[in-house]
Design an enzyme around this catalytic site. Structure first.
Site, PDB file in Angstrom:
ATOM      1  N   THR A  96      19.200  66.784   8.433  1.00  0.00           N
ATOM      2  CA  THR A  96      20.386  66.494   9.254  1.00  0.00           C
ATOM      3  C   THR A  96      21.014  65.153   8.873  1.00  0.00           C
ATOM      4  O   THR A  96      22.214  65.068   8.596  1.00  0.00           O
ATOM      5  CB  THR A  96      19.975  66.466  10.749  1.00  0.00           C
ATOM      6  N   VAL A  97      20.216  64.097   8.857  1.00  0.00           N
ATOM      7  CA  VAL A  97      20.779  62.761   8.625  1.00  0.00           C
ATOM      8  C   VAL A  97      21.181  62.577   7.156  1.00  0.00           C
ATOM      9  O   VAL A  97      22.285  62.094   6.865  1.00  0.00           O
ATOM     10  CB  VAL A  97      19.780  61.658   9.068  1.00  0.00           C
ATOM     11  N   LYS A 117      12.290  55.504  13.744  1.00  0.00           N
ATOM     12  CA  LYS A 117      11.926  54.628  14.875  1.00  0.00           C
ATOM     13  C   LYS A 117      10.431  54.545  15.125  1.00  0.00           C
ATOM     14  O   LYS A 117       9.917  53.471  15.451  1.00  0.00           O
ATOM     15  CB  LYS A 117      12.657  55.024  16.166  1.00  0.00           C
ATOM     16  N   GLY A 125      21.379  56.237  17.830  1.00  0.00           N
ATOM     17  CA  GLY A 125      22.284  56.951  16.919  1.00  0.00           C
ATOM     18  C   GLY A 125      23.416  56.083  16.404  1.00  0.00           C
ATOM     19  O   GLY A 125      23.208  55.094  15.708  1.00  0.00           O
ATOM     20  N   ILE A 158      25.483  54.091  17.971  1.00  0.00           N
ATOM     21  CA  ILE A 158      25.810  52.828  18.677  1.00  0.00           C
ATOM     22  C   ILE A 158      25.235  51.656  17.877  1.00  0.00           C
ATOM     23  O   ILE A 158      24.030  51.621  17.624  1.00  0.00           O
ATOM     24  CB  ILE A 158      25.203  52.794  20.105  1.00  0.00           C
ATOM     25  N   LYS A 173      12.191  53.448  20.630  1.00  0.00           N
ATOM     26  CA  LYS A 173      13.480  52.737  20.573  1.00  0.00           C
ATOM     27  C   LYS A 173      13.476  51.536  21.514  1.00  0.00           C
ATOM     28  O   LYS A 173      13.984  50.458  21.165  1.00  0.00           O
ATOM     29  CB  LYS A 173      14.610  53.704  20.932  1.00  0.00           C
ATOM     30  N   GLY A 222      22.489  63.344  16.034  1.00  0.00           N
ATOM     31  CA  GLY A 222      23.350  64.272  15.315  1.00  0.00           C
ATOM     32  C   GLY A 222      23.744  63.725  13.960  1.00  0.00           C
ATOM     33  O   GLY A 222      23.622  62.537  13.678  1.00  0.00           O
TER      34      GLY A 222
HETATM   35  P1  NAP Z   1      15.212  66.758   9.166  1.00  0.00           P
HETATM   36  O1  NAP Z   1      16.483  67.458   9.394  1.00  0.00           O
HETATM   37  O2  NAP Z   1      13.941  67.438   9.538  1.00  0.00           O
HETATM   38  O3  NAP Z   1      15.160  66.345   7.615  1.00  0.00           O
HETATM   39  C1  NAP Z   1      14.031  65.782   7.028  1.00  0.00           C
HETATM   40  C2  NAP Z   1      14.226  65.798   5.531  1.00  0.00           C
HETATM   41  O4  NAP Z   1      13.135  65.128   4.906  1.00  0.00           O
HETATM   42  C3  NAP Z   1      14.268  67.209   4.927  1.00  0.00           C
HETATM   43  O5  NAP Z   1      15.198  67.235   3.861  1.00  0.00           O
HETATM   44  C4  NAP Z   1      12.849  67.398   4.380  1.00  0.00           C
HETATM   45  O6  NAP Z   1      12.818  68.254   3.239  1.00  0.00           O
HETATM   46  C5  NAP Z   1      12.493  65.990   3.972  1.00  0.00           C
HETATM   47  N1  NAP Z   1      11.062  65.711   4.074  1.00  0.00           N
HETATM   48  C6  NAP Z   1      10.320  65.612   5.197  1.00  0.00           C
HETATM   49  N2  NAP Z   1       9.050  65.324   4.895  1.00  0.00           N
HETATM   50  C7  NAP Z   1       8.977  65.238   3.547  1.00  0.00           C
HETATM   51  C8  NAP Z   1       7.950  64.988   2.626  1.00  0.00           C
HETATM   52  N3  NAP Z   1       6.685  64.755   3.016  1.00  0.00           N
HETATM   53  N4  NAP Z   1       8.238  64.960   1.307  1.00  0.00           N
HETATM   54  C9  NAP Z   1       9.500  65.198   0.882  1.00  0.00           C
HETATM   55  N5  NAP Z   1      10.541  65.447   1.714  1.00  0.00           N
HETATM   56  C10 NAP Z   1      10.275  65.471   3.031  1.00  0.00           C
HETATM   57  O7  NAP Z   1      15.181  65.346   9.912  1.00  0.00           O
HETATM   58  P2  NAP Z   1      16.426  64.491  10.421  1.00  0.00           P
HETATM   59  O8  NAP Z   1      16.873  65.015  11.746  1.00  0.00           O
HETATM   60  O9  NAP Z   1      17.411  64.352   9.333  1.00  0.00           O
HETATM   61  O10 NAP Z   1      15.706  63.094  10.745  1.00  0.00           O
HETATM   62  C11 NAP Z   1      15.271  62.263   9.696  1.00  0.00           C
HETATM   63  C12 NAP Z   1      14.847  60.917  10.284  1.00  0.00           C
HETATM   64  O11 NAP Z   1      15.951  60.324  10.974  1.00  0.00           O
HETATM   65  C13 NAP Z   1      13.699  60.963  11.298  1.00  0.00           C
HETATM   66  O12 NAP Z   1      12.962  59.765  11.210  1.00  0.00           O
HETATM   67  C14 NAP Z   1      14.434  60.989  12.634  1.00  0.00           C
HETATM   68  O13 NAP Z   1      13.655  60.492  13.690  1.00  0.00           O
HETATM   69  C15 NAP Z   1      15.585  60.061  12.323  1.00  0.00           C
HETATM   70  N6  NAP Z   1      16.779  60.232  13.142  1.00  0.00           N
HETATM   71  C16 NAP Z   1      17.302  61.458  13.331  1.00  0.00           C
HETATM   72  C17 NAP Z   1      18.458  61.602  14.070  1.00  0.00           C
HETATM   73  C18 NAP Z   1      19.076  62.939  14.320  1.00  0.00           C
HETATM   74  O14 NAP Z   1      20.022  63.011  15.103  1.00  0.00           O
HETATM   75  N7  NAP Z   1      18.632  64.007  13.681  1.00  0.00           N
HETATM   76  C19 NAP Z   1      19.071  60.468  14.637  1.00  0.00           C
HETATM   77  C20 NAP Z   1      18.500  59.210  14.418  1.00  0.00           C
HETATM   78  C21 NAP Z   1      17.357  59.104  13.666  1.00  0.00           C
HETATM   79  P3  NAP Z   1      13.227  69.835   3.360  1.00  0.00           P
HETATM   80  O15 NAP Z   1      14.702  69.841   3.683  1.00  0.00           O
HETATM   81  O16 NAP Z   1      12.949  70.412   2.014  1.00  0.00           O
HETATM   82  O17 NAP Z   1      12.384  70.388   4.452  1.00  0.00           O
HETATM   83  N1  HSE Z   2      15.770  63.010  18.487  1.00  0.00           N
HETATM   84  C1  HSE Z   2      16.516  61.818  18.657  1.00  0.00           C
HETATM   85  C2  HSE Z   2      17.350  61.941  19.908  1.00  0.00           C
HETATM   86  C3  HSE Z   2      17.392  61.577  17.462  1.00  0.00           C
HETATM   87  O1  HSE Z   2      17.535  63.065  20.377  1.00  0.00           O
HETATM   88  O2  HSE Z   2      17.808  60.927  20.429  1.00  0.00           O
HETATM   89  C4  HSE Z   2      18.113  60.251  17.511  1.00  0.00           C
HETATM   90  O3  HSE Z   2      17.222  59.186  17.400  1.00  0.00           O
END
Ligand code: NAP
Ligand code: HSE
Length: 365
Positions: A16-17, A108, A137, A139, A208, A305
């Site tokens: 996603t990110v 985090k 996110g 902010i 957080k 998101g």
């Molecule tokens: P996600 O959609 O699950 O994406 C994770 C990505 O990392 C995928 O591309 C996955 O590969 C890859 N990955 C995971 N483990 C791996 C490993 N061991 N070796 C190689 N590649 C690996 O997660 P996300 O939502 O983008 O979140 C990523 C980070 O940002 C997390 O720390 C989360 O807490 C943080 N975050 C997320 C959001 C949000 O809104 N989603 C907001 C703020 C912070 P594949 O695609 O091949 O599975």
């Molecule tokens: N899973 C987290 C949330 C992503 O819903 O706030 C953003 O850090």
């Protein structure tokens, strides 16, 4: 216009990110170039499953399942860790810092548990560890605390720090959705953690809150000090009862410093509709900081998101571009720097580089 300098980045994660970062760098490329005179180029992205369809144009960079493709590439200036989890993310970040690459991370849990160690390593290596995307996110509250409230004594932090929980509670309240259906929607929209228990049991908010408290207060706040409760025990009946009293239920994080100790709590709270946080709906987060000179400051924005989080990551990349370096700031349009990078030459972090370095801010400004 051709940029005089290119900042090369490698992504650890293209979910996603990561996808949001790639898309936003492309959609706002001209804005970035005109503001900085530099361009930002993705050279590679680490994933688990190379063949997975990504609904993204990946033709301009390498998609790999070999972390060393990113971590040892001498052209890469910044490693962007958006894969999540503790390991191998921590080891990869350490390797990047030891190779004198700047690191931008949204992780985090890792920061709340090992931020000190990683921040100190970044300081020793003379590179930046930036983490705006790790809290609330889109902010820009991390930078607000680190850079714009340094003459103030912050006494309390109160906010909605988890987008998934806020989305679930709002959907249960306004659309009559069940907890399970609302959580499923949050997962589909890319808001939830890989393990959504982290969201709904309040762990994510605790991480957080600990990150913010460690920046804001002079006393160390371990995650274990947070009194935590999630929203899994909130029933549809609880939501109706709250409504009948003119209230809403929100998952609130609160941290207060009284000059001696820090009190940290995360839990569901019954808020009267007049409370500023009661009106924060859907995936939005809000953070109110109370400080002695400025008083109360409240920030509201999307807390999870693809695009809001990408915004925070990219603003950190812009911050790297502002980090003094003979290669991109002196002068801004130095031909030599881009030539060296374009040839894939590992830059020599010579004395001038460190003489000009502004001390990176981890838990202080
Ligand atoms: P996600 O959609 O699950 O994406 C994770 C990505 O990392 C995928 O591309 C996955 O590969 C890859 N990955 C995971 N483990 C791996 C490993 N061991 N070796 C190689 N590649 C690996 O997660 P996300 O939502 O983008 O979140 C990523 C980070 O940002 C997390 O720390 C989360 O807490 C943080 N975050 C997320 C959001 C949000 O809104 N989603 C907001 C703020 C912070 P594949 O695609 O091949 O599975
Ligand atoms: N899973 C987290 C949330 C992503 O819903 O706030 C953003 O850090």
């Amino acid at each position: 216009m051709e940029s005089a300098h290119t900042l090369y980045i490698g992504l650890l994660g293209l979910g996603t990110v990561g996808r949001g970062v790639v898309r936003s760098l492309e959609s706002n490329r001209r804005q970035i170039e005109s503001r900085t005179g530099s361009s930002i180029k993705v050279l590679g992205a680490l994933v688990r499953h190379v063949e997975k369809p990504r609904n993204l144009d990946t033709s301009a960079f390498t998609v790999t399942d070999d972390p060393q493709t990113i971590l040892v590439d001498p052209r890469i200036d910044v490693v962007v860790e958006v894969m999540g989890g503790m390991e191998p993310a921590k080891s990869y970040i350490r390797q990047a810092l030891l190779s004198r690459k700047h690191v931008v991370t949204a992780n985090k849990e890792l920061l709340a548990r090992h931020g000190d160690e990683l921040g100190e390593l970044a300081d020793r290596q003379g590179v930046r560890l930036l983490f705006e995307a790790s809290v609330a996110g889109g902010i820009p509250v991390v930078r607000m605390v680190q850079q714009y409230l340094t003459a103030n004594r912050i006494t309390s932090i109160r906010g909605i720090l988890n987008g998934t929980c806020n989305y679930i509670l709002t959907k249960m309240e306004e659309d009559g959705l069940s907890f399970a259906d609302a959580l499923q929607n949050a997962q589909r929209l890319g808001y939830a953690e890989a393990d959504p228990q982290s969201d709904v049991e309040g762990y994510d908010s605790s991480y957080k809150l600990a990150i913010l408290a460690n920046m804001a207060f002079p006393i160390k706040s371990p995650v274990s000090a947070v009194q935590r409760q999630g929203i899994t025990r909130i029933s549809e009946q609880d939501i109706r009862t709250a409504q009948s009293k003119g209230c809403v239920i929100r998952l609130i994080g609160e941290a207060a410093y009284d000059g001696l100790q820090v009190n940290l709590q995360v839990g569901p709270r019954l808020l009267p509709r007049e409370d500023a946080l009661a009106g924060v709906r859907d995936v939005f987060n809000a953070v109110t900081l109370t400080a002695d000179v400025v008083g109360d400051l409240t920030f509201i924005g999307r807390g999870a998101g693809e695009l809001p989080t990408a915004s925070a990551v990219i603003e950190d990349l812009m911050e790297v571009l502002r980090t003094p370096s003979p290669y991109w700031n002196a002068p801004l349009r130095s031909f030599g720097a881009s030539e060296a990078n374009d040839k894939g030459v590992k830059r020599d972090p010579g004395a001038a580089y460190f003489d000009n370095m502004v001390a990176p801010a981890w838990l202080r400004s």
